[in-house]
Design a protein around this motif. Structure first.
Motif, PDB file in Angstrom:
ATOM      1  N   ILE A   6      -6.018   6.606  -0.809  1.00  0.00           N
ATOM      2  CA  ILE A   6      -4.590   6.359  -0.664  1.00  0.00           C
ATOM      3  C   ILE A   6      -3.851   7.490   0.033  1.00  0.00           C
ATOM      4  O   ILE A   6      -2.849   7.253   0.719  1.00  0.00           O
ATOM      5  CB  ILE A   6      -3.947   6.053  -2.040  1.00  0.00           C
ATOM      6  CG1 ILE A   6      -2.631   5.282  -1.858  1.00  0.00           C
ATOM      7  CG2 ILE A   6      -3.767   7.328  -2.847  1.00  0.00           C
ATOM      8  CD1 ILE A   6      -2.821   3.900  -1.293  1.00  0.00           C
ATOM      9  N   ALA A   9      -3.936   6.798   3.580  1.00  0.00           N
ATOM     10  CA  ALA A   9      -3.186   5.578   3.874  1.00  0.00           C
ATOM     11  C   ALA A   9      -1.690   5.796   3.839  1.00  0.00           C
ATOM     12  O   ALA A   9      -0.936   4.994   4.397  1.00  0.00           O
ATOM     13  CB  ALA A   9      -3.574   4.488   2.882  1.00  0.00           C
ATOM     14  N   ALA A 142      -5.436   1.151  -1.035  1.00  0.00           N
ATOM     15  CA  ALA A 142      -5.317   1.370   0.403  1.00  0.00           C
ATOM     16  C   ALA A 142      -5.655   0.094   1.148  1.00  0.00           C
ATOM     17  O   ALA A 142      -6.547  -0.663   0.721  1.00  0.00           O
ATOM     18  CB  ALA A 142      -6.248   2.504   0.843  1.00  0.00           C
TER      19      ALA A 142
END
Length: 238
Positions: A6, A9, A142
């Motif tokens: 994440i 992302a 993500a």
């Protein structure tokens, strides 16, 4: 680690860029009738991908040459890998490292000694692949496109195998797109998206390999464009 992908992302501009890229891919698949896609469409996409990935390795052959069994060992290995790639999805979901070893064995047969097929040879690279596999085993919010791009770049940068790391990375990227539901029928051609801008592809991979957040950001921004080009190269878009 609760969500290993994440942080990448959420780099500046990535969420909006990838949302737009996914919308474009979804629109193309929907407009071209994904529900009516056939096994022939998937097979053609895989062959186009093999042709593109071989060209990035310095083996540029016409797709029909590869379809007829022609080309050099690198090109034939790319076709061989493409033929068996989707069958590796259950292995990938259970043991990514085992799937990567099989991908390498398929791609490199005829190009390296049999003893080196599917065998990672660089300890640091092996450690990176092991860490990547652990990350893939964790839940992530993500986007699937981001995960696919990062898997591709990490395999290529890790250099665990003596050869064909880029080929394996690109194949794994396609497999992640299937596994994450981005392209479940595997009818886009992400490899063609990279081959269309070969210099940009290599520059972005080199930036990622530098290990800095700016390099990761450069790679992800580049990859979003490559995914769009890969959708435009789909047999369904013709």
């Amino acid at each position: 680690m609760s969500d290993p992908f994440i942080s990448a992302a959420q780099l500046e501009g990535i969420p909006s860029t990838y949302a737009g890229t996914r919308d474009g891919i979804d629109s193309m698949l929907r407009d071209r009738g994904l529900r009516r896609s056939t096994p022939d469409d998937t097979a053609r996409s895989l062959l186009l991908g093999a042709t593109a990935t071989a060209s990035l390795e310095g083996s540029p052959y016409d797709v029909e040459v590869l379809a007829s069994g022609g080309g050099d060992a690198v090109a034939r290995g790319a076709v061989r890998l493409s033929t068996e790639l989707l069958g590796l999805l259950p292995v990938w979901n259970h043991s990514p490292v085992q799937a990567l070893a099989r991908m390498h064995a398929l791609a490199a047969a005829g190009s390296v000694d049999d003893a080196d097929l599917g065998r990672p040879v660089h300890p640091e690279g092996v450690a990176r692949l092991t860490a990547l596999a652990a990350m893939l085993g964790e839940r992530t919010d993500a986007p699937g496109l981001v995960v696919a791009a990062l898997v591709h770049a990490e395999i290529a940068a890790a250099g665990a195998f003596a050869t064909h790391n880029g080929v394996v990375g690109r194949a794994a990227e396609r497999l992640v797109l299937v596994a994450k539901g981005v392209d479940p029928a595997s009818v886009t051609v992400p490899e063609a998206g990279h081959a269309a801008e070969a210099e940009g592809y290599r520059a972005a991979l080199a930036a990622y390999a530098g290990g800095e957040p700016t390099g990761v950001h450069q790679w992800l921004m580049y990859a979003s464009q490559a995914f769009t080009r890969g959708a435009e190269a789909s047999p369904l878009a013709r």
